[in-house]
Design a protein around this motif. Structure first.
Motif, PDB file in Angstrom:
ATOM      1  N   THR A   1       0.835  -1.205   0.000  1.00 14.84           N
ATOM      2  CA  THR A   1       0.000   0.000   0.000  1.00 14.84           C
ATOM      3  C   THR A   1       0.866   1.249   0.000  1.00 14.84           C
ATOM      4  OG1 THR A   1      -1.754  -1.208   1.138  1.00 14.84           O
ATOM      5  CG2 THR A   1      -1.859   1.202   1.218  1.00 14.84           C
ATOM      6  N   LYS A   2       1.988   1.205   0.690  1.00 15.75           N
ATOM      7  CA  LYS A   2       2.878   2.369   0.701  1.00 15.75           C
ATOM      8  C   LYS A   2       3.393   2.669  -0.710  1.00 15.75           C
ATOM      9  CE  LYS A   2       6.625   4.533   3.175  1.00 15.75           C
ATOM     10  NZ  LYS A   2       7.595   4.454   4.247  1.00 15.75           N
ATOM     11  N   LYS A   3       3.728   1.635  -1.475  1.00  6.35           N
ATOM     12  CA  LYS A   3       4.155   1.835  -2.867  1.00  6.35           C
ATOM     13  C   LYS A   3       3.068   2.557  -3.658  1.00  6.35           C
ATOM     14  CE  LYS A   3       6.849  -2.414  -3.050  1.00  6.35           C
ATOM     15  NZ  LYS A   3       6.850  -3.799  -3.555  1.00  6.35           N
ATOM     16  N   LEU A   4       1.833   2.144  -3.446  1.00  6.32           N
ATOM     17  CA  LEU A   4       0.701   2.729  -4.164  1.00  6.32           C
ATOM     18  C   LEU A   4       0.519   4.200  -3.807  1.00  6.32           C
ATOM     19  CD1 LEU A   4      -1.143   1.080  -6.079  1.00  6.32           C
ATOM     20  CD2 LEU A   4      -2.794   0.969  -4.217  1.00  6.32           C
ATOM     21  N   VAL A   5       0.473   4.514  -2.504  1.00  4.93           N
ATOM     22  CA  VAL A   5       0.217   5.910  -2.109  1.00  4.93           C
ATOM     23  C   VAL A   5       1.392   6.819  -2.451  1.00  4.93           C
ATOM     24  CG1 VAL A   5      -1.475   5.283  -0.348  1.00  4.93           C
ATOM     25  CG2 VAL A   5       0.904   5.627   0.333  1.00  4.93           C
ATOM     26  N   GLU A   6       2.608   6.313  -2.369  1.00  8.51           N
ATOM     27  CA  GLU A   6       3.767   7.131  -2.740  1.00  8.51           C
ATOM     28  C   GLU A   6       3.752   7.444  -4.240  1.00  8.51           C
ATOM     29  OE1 GLU A   6       7.136   4.996  -1.134  1.00  8.51           O
ATOM     30  OE2 GLU A   6       6.992   6.088   0.770  1.00  8.51           O
ATOM     31  N   ALA A   7       3.351   6.487  -5.052  1.00  6.00           N
ATOM     32  CA  ALA A   7       3.256   6.733  -6.499  1.00  6.00           C
ATOM     33  C   ALA A   7       2.205   7.804  -6.778  1.00  6.00           C
ATOM     34  CB  ALA A   7       2.914   5.441  -7.236  1.00  6.00           C
ATOM     35  N   VAL A   8       1.063   7.713  -6.130  1.00 10.06           N
ATOM     36  CA  VAL A   8      -0.013   8.684  -6.328  1.00 10.06           C
ATOM     37  C   VAL A   8       0.421  10.069  -5.853  1.00 10.06           C
ATOM     38  CG1 VAL A   8      -2.331   9.339  -5.540  1.00 10.06           C
ATOM     39  CG2 VAL A   8      -1.888   7.003  -6.299  1.00 10.06           C
ATOM     40  N   ALA A   9       1.139  10.141  -4.757  1.00  9.25           N
ATOM     41  CA  ALA A   9       1.532  11.434  -4.180  1.00  9.25           C
ATOM     42  C   ALA A   9       2.637  12.128  -4.969  1.00  9.25           C
ATOM     43  CB  ALA A   9       1.981  11.237  -2.736  1.00  9.25           C
ATOM     44  N   GLN A  10       3.453  11.367  -5.662  1.00  8.29           N
ATOM     45  CA  GLN A  10       4.611  11.934  -6.357  1.00  8.29           C
ATOM     46  C   GLN A  10       4.189  13.001  -7.368  1.00  8.29           C
ATOM     47  OE1 GLN A  10       7.160   9.014  -8.127  1.00  8.29           O
ATOM     48  NE2 GLN A  10       8.678  10.509  -8.714  1.00  8.29           N
ATOM     49  N   GLY A  11       4.690  14.215  -7.153  1.00 11.46           N
ATOM     50  CA  GLY A  11       4.437  15.324  -8.068  1.00 11.46           C
ATOM     51  C   GLY A  11       3.039  15.908  -7.975  1.00 11.46           C
ATOM     52  N   ARG A  12       2.292  15.523  -6.951  1.00  7.08           N
ATOM     53  CA  ARG A  12       0.929  16.026  -6.777  1.00  7.08           C
ATOM     54  C   ARG A  12       0.792  16.672  -5.404  1.00  7.08           C
ATOM     55  NH1 ARG A  12       0.946  11.172  -9.410  1.00  7.08           N
ATOM     56  NH2 ARG A  12      -0.206  11.065 -11.389  1.00  7.08           N
ATOM     57  N   ASP A  13      -0.249  17.485  -5.231  1.00  7.74           N
ATOM     58  CA  ASP A  13      -0.506  18.154  -3.949  1.00  7.74           C
ATOM     59  C   ASP A  13      -1.221  17.184  -3.011  1.00  7.74           C
ATOM     60  OD1 ASP A  13      -0.768  20.017  -1.935  1.00  7.74           O
ATOM     61  OD2 ASP A  13      -2.374  21.152  -2.911  1.00  7.74           O
ATOM     62  N   VAL A  14      -0.454  16.202  -2.516  1.00  3.21           N
ATOM     63  CA  VAL A  14      -0.999  15.143  -1.674  1.00  3.21           C
ATOM     64  C   VAL A  14      -0.180  15.033  -0.401  1.00  3.21           C
ATOM     65  CG1 VAL A  14      -1.439  12.657  -1.492  1.00  3.21           C
ATOM     66  CG2 VAL A  14      -1.875  13.840  -3.650  1.00  3.21           C
ATOM     67  N   THR A  15      -0.866  15.030   0.730  1.00  6.58           N
ATOM     68  CA  THR A  15      -0.243  14.799   2.028  1.00  6.58           C
ATOM     69  C   THR A  15      -0.518  13.359   2.429  1.00  6.58           C
ATOM     70  OG1 THR A  15      -0.624  17.093   2.684  1.00  6.58           O
ATOM     71  CG2 THR A  15      -0.205  15.510   4.456  1.00  6.58           C
ATOM     72  N   LEU A  16       0.530  12.608   2.754  1.00  9.25           N
ATOM     73  CA  LEU A  16       0.382  11.228   3.211  1.00  9.25           C
ATOM     74  C   LEU A  16       0.393  11.189   4.729  1.00  9.25           C
ATOM     75  CD1 LEU A  16       2.740   9.328   0.740  1.00  9.25           C
ATOM     76  CD2 LEU A  16       0.266   9.678   0.581  1.00  9.25           C
ATOM     77  N   ILE A  17      -0.558  10.471   5.314  1.00  6.80           N
ATOM     78  CA  ILE A  17      -0.676  10.353   6.767  1.00  6.80           C
ATOM     79  C   ILE A  17      -0.693   8.874   7.118  1.00  6.80           C
ATOM     80  CG2 ILE A  17      -2.115  10.841   8.778  1.00  6.80           C
ATOM     81  CD1 ILE A  17      -3.292  13.218   7.130  1.00  6.80           C
ATOM     82  N   ASP A  18       0.317   8.419   7.852  1.00  3.73           N
ATOM     83  CA  ASP A  18       0.403   7.037   8.301  1.00  3.73           C
ATOM     84  C   ASP A  18      -0.526   6.870   9.509  1.00  3.73           C
ATOM     85  OD1 ASP A  18       1.086   4.609   9.557  1.00  3.73           O
ATOM     86  OD2 ASP A  18       3.187   4.790   9.002  1.00  3.73           O
ATOM     87  N   ALA A  19      -1.601   6.115   9.355  1.00  4.73           N
ATOM     88  CA  ALA A  19      -2.617   5.978  10.401  1.00  4.73           C
ATOM     89  C   ALA A  19      -2.091   5.294  11.657  1.00  4.73           C
ATOM     90  CB  ALA A  19      -3.819   5.207   9.864  1.00  4.73           C
ATOM     91  N   LEU A  20      -1.019   4.532  11.536  1.00  2.00           N
ATOM     92  CA  LEU A  20      -0.465   3.881  12.720  1.00  2.00           C
ATOM     93  C   LEU A  20       0.370   4.866  13.537  1.00  2.00           C
ATOM     94  CD1 LEU A  20      -0.687   1.045  13.873  1.00  2.00           C
ATOM     95  CD2 LEU A  20       1.503   0.520  12.831  1.00  2.00           C
ATOM     96  N   ALA A  21       1.040   5.788  12.855  1.00  2.00           N
ATOM     97  CA  ALA A  21       1.907   6.765  13.532  1.00  2.00           C
ATOM     98  C   ALA A  21       1.155   8.007  13.989  1.00  2.00           C
ATOM     99  CB  ALA A  21       3.057   7.164  12.606  1.00  2.00           C
ATOM    100  N   VAL A  22       0.117   8.398  13.257  1.00  2.00           N
ATOM    101  CA  VAL A  22      -0.633   9.622  13.548  1.00  2.00           C
ATOM    102  C   VAL A  22      -2.069   9.226  13.878  1.00  2.00           C
ATOM    103  CG1 VAL A  22      -1.415  11.832  12.625  1.00  2.00           C
ATOM    104  CG2 VAL A  22       0.812  10.928  11.935  1.00  2.00           C
TER     105      VAL A  22
END
Length: 144
Positions: free
Chosen positions: A15-36
């Motif tokens: 899933t991290k691979k997927l969200v990082e690909a989507v976020a790359q070069g876009r106005d996207v903030t990633l939030i790890d639900a386990l850490a935050v």
């Protein structure tokens, strides 16, 4: 469109691979639900929830995050990776309770070595692959 994606990714990082690909070069903030555990999502126009599928549902940390932090009346989408099949029912119930508008779902196979799959070296080896990542990005771009 200012976007946040709340995710949980363990084991093989599918899933991290997927969200990082989507976020790359876009106005996207990633939030790890386990850490935050808490975050103010009111300033985001679009909110994604992403997880592997565990026993037929999104990971508990993502479900709890949605229940506790999703503001009312937001546009929401889902990303998932799975060894067997996708299932968004539990997360959909959580966001519908917040009067959210579900604008899309994307899922793809992910490498899985859970339980009996470990005995055979896992299933869906090499997934998500480049085609899956491109398809996820195309899906996200279509939401804009």
């Amino acid at each position: 469109m200012k976007t946040a994606i709340v995710y949980y990714s363990a084991h093989h990082g599918n899933t991290k691979k997927l969200v990082e690909a989507v976020a790359q070069g876009r106005d996207v903030t990633l939030i790890d639900a386990l850490a935050v555990k808490t975050a103010d999502l009111s300033g985001y126009e679009l909110i994604g929830f992403a997880s592997g599928i565990y026993f037929g549902k999104f990971h508990q940390s993502v479900l709890e995050f949605a229940k506790n932090n999703l503001p009312e009346d937001k546009k929401v989408f889902f990303l998932s990776t799975y060894g067997g099949s996708s299932n968004t029912r539990a997360i959909e119930e959580a966001v519908k309770a917040k009067s959210a508008q579900i604008v899309g779902r994307f899922g793809c196979k992910g490498y899985d070595t859970f339980g009996p799959f470990k005995l055979v070296g896992g299933i869906a080896k090499g997934r998500p692959d480049e085609a899956d990542l491109k398809n996820a990005c195309d899906f996200f771009d279509g939401l804009q």
